[in-house]
Design a protein around this motif. Structure first.
Motif, PDB file in Angstrom:
ATOM      1  N   ALA B  82      48.048  38.487  40.039  1.00 54.07           N
ATOM      2  CA  ALA B  82      47.811  36.949  40.486  1.00 54.07           C
ATOM      3  C   ALA B  82      45.904  36.511  40.341  1.00 54.07           C
ATOM      4  O   ALA B  82      45.703  35.481  39.726  1.00 54.07           O
ATOM      5  CB  ALA B  82      48.135  36.518  41.650  1.00 54.07           C
ATOM      6  N   PHE B  83      45.482  37.423  40.492  1.00 53.73           N
ATOM      7  CA  PHE B  83      43.701  36.973  40.756  1.00 53.73           C
ATOM      8  C   PHE B  83      42.812  37.761  39.578  1.00 53.73           C
ATOM      9  O   PHE B  83      41.819  37.159  39.439  1.00 53.73           O
ATOM     10  CB  PHE B  83      43.402  37.134  42.286  1.00 53.73           C
ATOM     11  N   PRO B  86      43.909  36.846  35.438  1.00 52.42           N
ATOM     12  CA  PRO B  86      43.337  35.568  35.003  1.00 52.42           C
ATOM     13  C   PRO B  86      42.000  35.472  34.497  1.00 52.42           C
ATOM     14  O   PRO B  86      41.532  34.685  33.770  1.00 52.42           O
ATOM     15  CB  PRO B  86      43.766  34.558  36.020  1.00 52.42           C
ATOM     16  N   LEU B  87      41.183  36.474  34.986  1.00 48.33           N
ATOM     17  CA  LEU B  87      39.808  36.306  34.783  1.00 48.33           C
ATOM     18  C   LEU B  87      39.304  36.641  33.305  1.00 48.33           C
ATOM     19  O   LEU B  87      39.808  37.831  32.878  1.00 48.33           O
ATOM     20  CB  LEU B  87      39.078  37.265  35.630  1.00 48.33           C
ATOM     21  N   LYS B  88      39.065  35.767  32.371  1.00 49.91           N
ATOM     22  CA  LYS B  88      38.726  36.237  30.942  1.00 49.91           C
ATOM     23  C   LYS B  88      37.367  36.266  30.706  1.00 49.91           C
ATOM     24  O   LYS B  88      36.845  37.229  29.973  1.00 49.91           O
ATOM     25  CB  LYS B  88      39.475  35.064  30.217  1.00 49.91           C
TER      26      LYS B  88
END
Lengths: 350, 291
Positions: B82-83, B86-88
């Motif tokens: 979830a967290f 998503p960090l790209k």
């Protein structure tokens, strides 16, 4: 034309900032405004090092605390009365914080990336433990109190507000000057590729250390301002682990490495924090809401407000037919813009 | 003299428990290139899980791990999905902020449910002690040490004797190359995060039985864990193990010889001195330039 528009905007902002506490004179509002301003100073200072050099320091609460204890101890030792006099100690508090930053920064800057982050956190914890344990100096967890100004209720916040605002203007001027100087260019080069910068003749070590010390100076002054405004000091409020990360988040929210980003981020987050504290007290809800806010910001706006808006604006003006001053083709690519592009590429391959 | 010996033995036994918590942290770093600053809060969460199971459901602390470790594993997989995933952009730094936010949410939730009063886990072996010669040693220290040995042994087996372990090590070595040869790095990451959390749950139980804690304890804990993995060299399991034992011995001996209030200061100062001599930590690799 563009020049006039920018100047006009700046003057307008200046007027808004100056007039704010006179228009909204409710002490509850101005108190929040003072806290927000103090954090804009700290965030701008933090950004001078971390935003420009790309080294993320998560131990600046150490310098916040050093500044805070400096003003407390000096005003006790010199028996400074409450009022305007303690404001004169602010630069001293900043200098002491800067002096502390020289050896600590030198040690931390021998390492890079993750290790650097963790060393800064470790230096913070060392200083916090010292504040608890050196009871002769800091009075341990019992805390100390500062001189209290004898200003009346409605007027009380105004001197704090305007002095903080003056500090912000100084911090901003320094930040702007660095951004536009050859020195700042060197820092940005370190951010983009440190080894290449070194190869091109940038003296990376003194460059990084100087920026570190400058940022500690401003964060130290913010710390001194903060405890003078509150009126008392404890090891856990002066050396606050939450501050370490909040300051980074403020800058990330506004836009890392931009001039206005830290200010915007600090105003939004600090006002929100003060509001939540008023609403929920020190209960767990306040931490939960704050954490959720953190997550939302990072996941939705990873580049920060200012860079995101700038990008949107460029796309919007370009799509309107372009050719004008805002079109992608004619806008010079600033270092910040370039950085975003490299970041985007790195992000894809990571 | 026996006092120092006692301090060294206690240091080694508690050091093994710290090794358990730190190995999760360093493993996550090695595979995902992120620092999970929420590890401390997750350890505390694990301790509270054990607290609830033993206080309200009367399940033995060690038996309770059969429940808490899978639960925390699932939670870890969920958090990663979830967290972290998503960090790209700039994930190294943003992940620090994200995991800190998770720590805050956990701290807030725990203090809402359990208040900020200090608690400690209880069982017969927590309160009883073993007499060796002239000094007493709580059974829990011995049991915690054995638990750490078993779990670290299991982790070693998983990493060096199974196919999954090989893909974990490949991802640690080179993420992109691992992906190229068909390793599903994202899945490996999620499972690694889960394993880190499961180890945190076990470590939390052993920590909570030897130390009184409250939701705010995680700041202290994470600062120690970070110091340990930096000292051992980030991403090195062997380094984390040795650094945990070494640091806890140093801390206990300082507490005995000098004073408990300076013990953790010495811990951090030792870290800084060692890093001045060897910036990459004991077993770390020199950080080269990014390609």
């Amino acid at each position: 034309m563009k020049k006039y528009r920018t100047t006009g905007l700046l003057v307008l902002l200046l007027i808004i900032f100056i007039a704010f506490p006179l228009v909204f004179s409710n002490p509850a509002v101005t108190t929040i405004a003072v806290f927000a301003l103090i954090f804009t100073v700290a965030a701008t200072g933090w950004n001078i090092f971390s935003g420009y050099s790309g080294y993320i320091a998560l131990g600046h609460a150490a310098y916040f605390g050093v500044g805070a204890y400096t003003i407390t101890l000096l005003s006790q030792a010199w028996k400074v009365p409450g009022g305007y006099a303690p404001f004169l100690l602010l630069p001293l508090a900043g200098i002491v914080a800067g002096v502390f930053a020289i050896p600590l920064g030198w040690i931390a800057l021998r390492t890079r990336r993750h290790t650097f982050v963790v060393i800064t956190v470790a230096t913070f914890f060392i200083l916090q433990l010292m504040a608890y344990n050196l009871k002769g100096l800091t009075n341990g967890s019992t805390g100390l109190s500062l001189p209290i100004p004898d200003w009346s209720g409605d007027f009380f916040n105004l001197p704090f507000y305007y002095v903080s605002f003056a500090l912000l203007l100084i911090a901003l001027a320094v930040s702007w000057w660095i951004r536009n100087s050859k020195y700042g260019l060197g820092l940005l080069a370190i951010r983009d590729d440190e080894d290449r910068a070194l190869g091109l003749g940038v003296k990376t070590e003194p460059f990084k250390l100087i920026a570190f010390v400058i940022s500690a100076f401003f964060v130290g002054m913010a710390g001194a301002m903060y405890v003078y405004f509150i009126g008392s000091i404890y090891p856990n409020t002066a050396f606050d682990a939450l501050f370490d990360i909040v300051i980074a988040l403020m800058v990330f929210l506004g836009g890392l490495g931009t001039l206005a980003g830290p200010i915007l981020g600090a105003v939004i987050l600090e006002s929100a924090q003060q509001y939540f504290t008023l609403q929920f007290g020190a209960s767990g809800y306040y931490l939960i809401i704050y954490g959720v806010l953190f997550l939302a910001i990072i996941l939705l706006l990873p580049q920060g407000i200012i860079p995101t808006l700038r990008k949107r604006w460029l796309v919007w003006t370009a799509s309107r037919g372009g050719g004008g001053r805002g079109s992608l083709a004619t806008t010079p690519i600033t270092p910040a813009k370039k950085r975003e592009d490299t970041l985007a590429i790195e992000g894809k391959e990571a | 003299m026996t006092g120092i010996l006692e301090a060294i033995i206690t240091g080694l036994l508690t050091g093994a428990v710290y090794a358990l918590m730190a190995s999760g942290l360093t493993l996550i770093f090695g595979v995902m290139d992120i620092i999970n600053v929420g590890q401390g809060a997750l350890v505390i969460l694990g301790a509270y899980f054990s607290y609830v199971l033993s206080e309200y459901l009367h399940i033995d602390l060690f038996l309770g791990l059969i429940i808490t470790m899978p639960v925390m594993f699932g939670l870890g997989v969920l958090i990663e999905w979830a967290f972290i995933r998503p960090l790209k952009i700039d994930r190294t730094m943003l992940s620090i902020l994200v995991t800190f936010a998770i720590a805050l949410i956990i701290e807030g939730t725990l203090s809402q449910i359990f208040s900020t009063d200090v608690v400690q886990l209880h069982a017969w072996y927590v309160d009883a002690s073993l007499q060796i010669g002239s000094f007493y040693l709580g059974y829990i220290y011995v049991f915690g040490f054995l638990l750490s040995l078993v779990l670290l042994g299991g982790l070693y087996f998983l990493l060096y004797r199974t196919k999954f372990g090989r893909s974990v090590r490949a991802s640690m070595e080179n993420r992109t190359a691992a992906e190229l040869i068909g390793i599903r790095v994202e899945r490996v990451s999620a499972i690694t995060f889960g394993i880190g959390m499961a180890l945190a749950a076990a470590g939390g139980m052993a920590f909570g039985a030897t130390t009184a804690f409250n939701p705010g304890t995680h700041y202290d804990l994470i600062s120690r864990l970070l110091a340990i993995i930096i000292l051992g060299g980030m991403g090195s399991l062997r380094g984390a193990l040795l650094a945990s034992l070494g640091m806890l011995v140093v801390e206990n001996v300082t507490a005995f010889v000098w004073s408990p209030i300076w013990a953790s200061t010495v811990f951090f100062i030792a870290l800084i001195i060692i890093l001045l001599l060897r910036p990459q930590g004991l077993f770390g690799q020199v950080e080269g330039r990014k390609q």
